[in-house]
Design an enzyme around this catalytic site. Structure first.
Site, PDB file in Angstrom:
ATOM      1  N   LYS A   1       8.835 -10.506  -0.809  1.00 22.17           N
ATOM      2  CA  LYS A   1       8.305 -11.613  -1.890  1.00 22.17           C
ATOM      3  C   LYS A   1       9.248 -11.696  -3.141  1.00 22.17           C
ATOM      4  O   LYS A   1       9.992 -12.426  -3.508  1.00 22.17           O
ATOM      5  CB  LYS A   1       6.997 -11.009  -2.418  1.00 22.17           C
ATOM      6  CG  LYS A   1       5.741 -11.261  -1.887  1.00 22.17           C
ATOM      7  CD  LYS A   1       4.548 -11.243  -2.841  1.00 22.17           C
ATOM      8  CE  LYS A   1       4.686  -9.995  -3.298  1.00 22.17           C
ATOM      9  NZ  LYS A   1       4.317  -8.916  -2.808  1.00 22.17           N
TER      10      LYS A   1
ATOM     11  N   ARG B   1      -3.444 -10.363  -8.274  1.00 17.36           N
ATOM     12  CA  ARG B   1      -3.367  -9.183  -7.192  1.00 17.36           C
ATOM     13  C   ARG B   1      -4.678  -8.919  -6.810  1.00 17.36           C
ATOM     14  O   ARG B   1      -5.024  -8.395  -5.818  1.00 17.36           O
ATOM     15  CB  ARG B   1      -2.928  -7.993  -7.880  1.00 17.36           C
ATOM     16  CG  ARG B   1      -2.287  -6.753  -7.045  1.00 17.36           C
ATOM     17  CD  ARG B   1      -1.037  -7.233  -6.500  1.00 17.36           C
ATOM     18  NE  ARG B   1      -0.126  -6.148  -6.105  1.00 17.36           N
ATOM     19  CZ  ARG B   1       1.069  -5.889  -6.355  1.00 17.36           C
ATOM     20  NH1 ARG B   1       1.613  -6.783  -7.024  1.00 17.36           N
ATOM     21  NH2 ARG B   1       1.561  -4.842  -6.010  1.00 17.36           N
TER      22      ARG B   1
ATOM     23  N   ARG C   1      13.732   0.582   2.627  1.00 17.62           N
ATOM     24  CA  ARG C   1      14.170   0.351   1.485  1.00 17.62           C
ATOM     25  C   ARG C   1      13.929   1.827   0.436  1.00 17.62           C
ATOM     26  O   ARG C   1      14.800   2.006  -0.348  1.00 17.62           O
ATOM     27  CB  ARG C   1      13.024  -0.825   0.750  1.00 17.62           C
ATOM     28  CG  ARG C   1      13.331  -1.014  -0.425  1.00 17.62           C
ATOM     29  CD  ARG C   1      12.496  -2.140  -0.969  1.00 17.62           C
ATOM     30  NE  ARG C   1      11.119  -1.831  -1.414  1.00 17.62           N
ATOM     31  CZ  ARG C   1      10.284  -2.550  -1.882  1.00 17.62           C
ATOM     32  NH1 ARG C   1      10.275  -3.927  -1.780  1.00 17.62           N
ATOM     33  NH2 ARG C   1       9.015  -2.120  -2.028  1.00 17.62           N
TER      34      ARG C   1
ATOM     35  N   ARG D   1      12.695   4.061  -4.631  1.00 16.00           N
ATOM     36  CA  ARG D   1      11.720   3.490  -5.438  1.00 16.00           C
ATOM     37  C   ARG D   1      10.708   4.597  -5.424  1.00 16.00           C
ATOM     38  O   ARG D   1      10.312   5.080  -4.286  1.00 16.00           O
ATOM     39  CB  ARG D   1      11.047   2.170  -5.066  1.00 16.00           C
ATOM     40  CG  ARG D   1      11.318   1.158  -6.055  1.00 16.00           C
ATOM     41  CD  ARG D   1      10.803   0.082  -5.765  1.00 16.00           C
ATOM     42  NE  ARG D   1       9.388  -0.192  -5.428  1.00 16.00           N
ATOM     43  CZ  ARG D   1       8.545  -1.217  -5.648  1.00 16.00           C
ATOM     44  NH1 ARG D   1       9.271  -2.351  -5.346  1.00 16.00           N
ATOM     45  NH2 ARG D   1       7.349  -1.243  -5.558  1.00 16.00           N
TER      46      ARG D   1
ATOM     47  N   ARG E   1      -0.572   1.008  -0.410  1.00 23.91           N
ATOM     48  CA  ARG E   1      -0.389  -0.352  -1.254  1.00 23.91           C
ATOM     49  C   ARG E   1      -0.906  -1.419   0.015  1.00 23.91           C
ATOM     50  O   ARG E   1      -1.303  -2.532  -0.252  1.00 23.91           O
ATOM     51  CB  ARG E   1       1.013  -0.410  -1.308  1.00 23.91           C
ATOM     52  CG  ARG E   1       1.354   0.307  -2.689  1.00 23.91           C
ATOM     53  CD  ARG E   1       2.795   0.603  -3.139  1.00 23.91           C
ATOM     54  NE  ARG E   1       3.383  -0.476  -3.095  1.00 23.91           N
ATOM     55  CZ  ARG E   1       4.857  -0.506  -2.713  1.00 23.91           C
ATOM     56  NH1 ARG E   1       5.283   0.392  -2.349  1.00 23.91           N
ATOM     57  NH2 ARG E   1       5.690  -1.721  -2.688  1.00 23.91           N
TER      58      ARG E   1
HETATM   59  P1  AMP Z   1       5.037  -4.314  -6.888  1.00 23.04           P
HETATM   60  O1  AMP Z   1       6.384  -4.625  -7.475  1.00 23.04           O
HETATM   61  O2  AMP Z   1       4.584  -5.894  -6.995  1.00 23.04           O
HETATM   62  O3  AMP Z   1       4.885  -4.262  -5.368  1.00 23.04           O
HETATM   63  O4  AMP Z   1       4.152  -3.712  -7.709  1.00 23.04           O
HETATM   64  C1  AMP Z   1       4.297  -2.292  -7.936  1.00 23.04           C
HETATM   65  C2  AMP Z   1       3.173  -1.426  -8.604  1.00 23.04           C
HETATM   66  O5  AMP Z   1       3.007  -2.393  -9.891  1.00 23.04           O
HETATM   67  C3  AMP Z   1       1.988  -1.985  -7.737  1.00 23.04           C
HETATM   68  O6  AMP Z   1       1.825  -0.931  -6.663  1.00 23.04           O
HETATM   69  C4  AMP Z   1       1.014  -1.644  -8.563  1.00 23.04           C
HETATM   70  O7  AMP Z   1       0.641  -0.240  -9.195  1.00 23.04           O
HETATM   71  C5  AMP Z   1       1.588  -2.505 -10.214  1.00 23.04           C
HETATM   72  N1  AMP Z   1       1.075  -3.704 -10.168  1.00 23.04           N
HETATM   73  C6  AMP Z   1       1.969  -4.751 -10.082  1.00 23.04           C
HETATM   74  N2  AMP Z   1       1.369  -5.811 -10.274  1.00 23.04           N
HETATM   75  C7  AMP Z   1       0.176  -5.552 -10.353  1.00 23.04           C
HETATM   76  C8  AMP Z   1      -1.056  -6.292 -10.878  1.00 23.04           C
HETATM   77  N3  AMP Z   1      -1.085  -7.709 -10.951  1.00 23.04           N
HETATM   78  N4  AMP Z   1      -2.169  -5.545 -10.964  1.00 23.04           N
HETATM   79  C9  AMP Z   1      -2.297  -4.454 -10.820  1.00 23.04           C
HETATM   80  N5  AMP Z   1      -1.069  -3.626 -10.722  1.00 23.04           N
HETATM   81  C10 AMP Z   1      -0.165  -4.308 -10.286  1.00 23.04           C
END
Ligand code: AMP
Length: 191
Positions: free
Chosen positions: A15, A90, A127, A133, A144
């Site tokens: 994404k 989300r 990754r 990360r 996740r």
């Molecule tokens: P991502 O980079 O989108 O995979 O986000 C990494 C982490 O950030 C996620 O596993 C959540 O802990 C937090 N996070 C990102 N976007 C959201 C969201 N819209 N709502 C809640 N937590 C978020």
């Protein structure tokens, strides 16, 4: 050209990469809540301090914090002519909050990047080796994925029920292949 696009897809589907490319191609900001939260953590802001442990565990940061962060971002001038949302909403609560704040106009079209769960875990682990990360270890990755299935996937029904189409895109293949699929599907949608 104004476009308000939402990217959906499980963690590891690619994404972020595709959203960044498409945003560049369309000339709209790429609004990634994951990137914004990681930045808050690295800057040590109040939000970052609250989000840090939650993100390391692979859980969701509380809805009210994320919704406020996104509302502020969408109010900036560069978002006036469209944007690409990546990682937000989300869950249904966040989608409803976004709709309430914008009269249901925040998302015009949704792109769903689809990849099987085994392929996802393999990609995320590789990754982790490359980028290190903090939330890329197998337990967190599984958490996740589970949260995606339980909380985020219902959005695949939420948007069509409100007249917003969800375009499924096969996420297997090279970055270029997948990007070409996205561009041609969007063109068809416009068609
Ligand atoms: P991502 O980079 O989108 O995979 O986000 C990494 C982490 O950030 C996620 O596993 C959540 O802990 C937090 N996070 C990102 N976007 C959201 C969201 N819209 N709502 C809640 N937590 C978020």
């Amino acid at each position: 050209m104004g476009r308000r696009i939402l990217f959906l897809g499980p963690p590891g589907a690619g994404k972020g990469t595709q959203a960044a490319r498409l945003a560049r191609a369309l000339g709209v900001p790429h609004i990634s809540t994951g990137d914004m939260l990681r930045q808050a953590v690295s800057e040590g802001t109040e939000l970052g301090k609250r989000a840090d442990a939650i993100m390391k565990a692979g859980d969701l940061v509380p809805d009210d914090l994320v919704v406020a962060m996104v509302q502020e971002r969408l109010g900036k001038e560069d978002a006036a002519c469209g944007y690409l949302l990546d990682g937000f909403p989300r869950n249904v609560t966040q989608a409803e909050a976004l709709d309430a704040a914008t009269g249901g106009t925040a998302v015009e079209v949704t792109i769903l990047l689809d990849v099987s769960e085994d392929e996802l875990v393999a990609r995320l682990l590789s990754r982790a080796g490359e980028l290190g990360r903090a939330d890329d270890n197998e337990d967190t990755i599984r958490t996740r994925q589970r949260i995606y299935r339980e909380e985020t996937e219902p959005l695949i029904g939420y948007y069509p029920a409100r007249g917003v189409s969800v375009i499924p895109i096969d996420g297997l293949g090279t970055i270029e292949d997948v990007f070409a699929r996205i561009v041609s599907s969007l063109a068809e949608e416009d068609g």
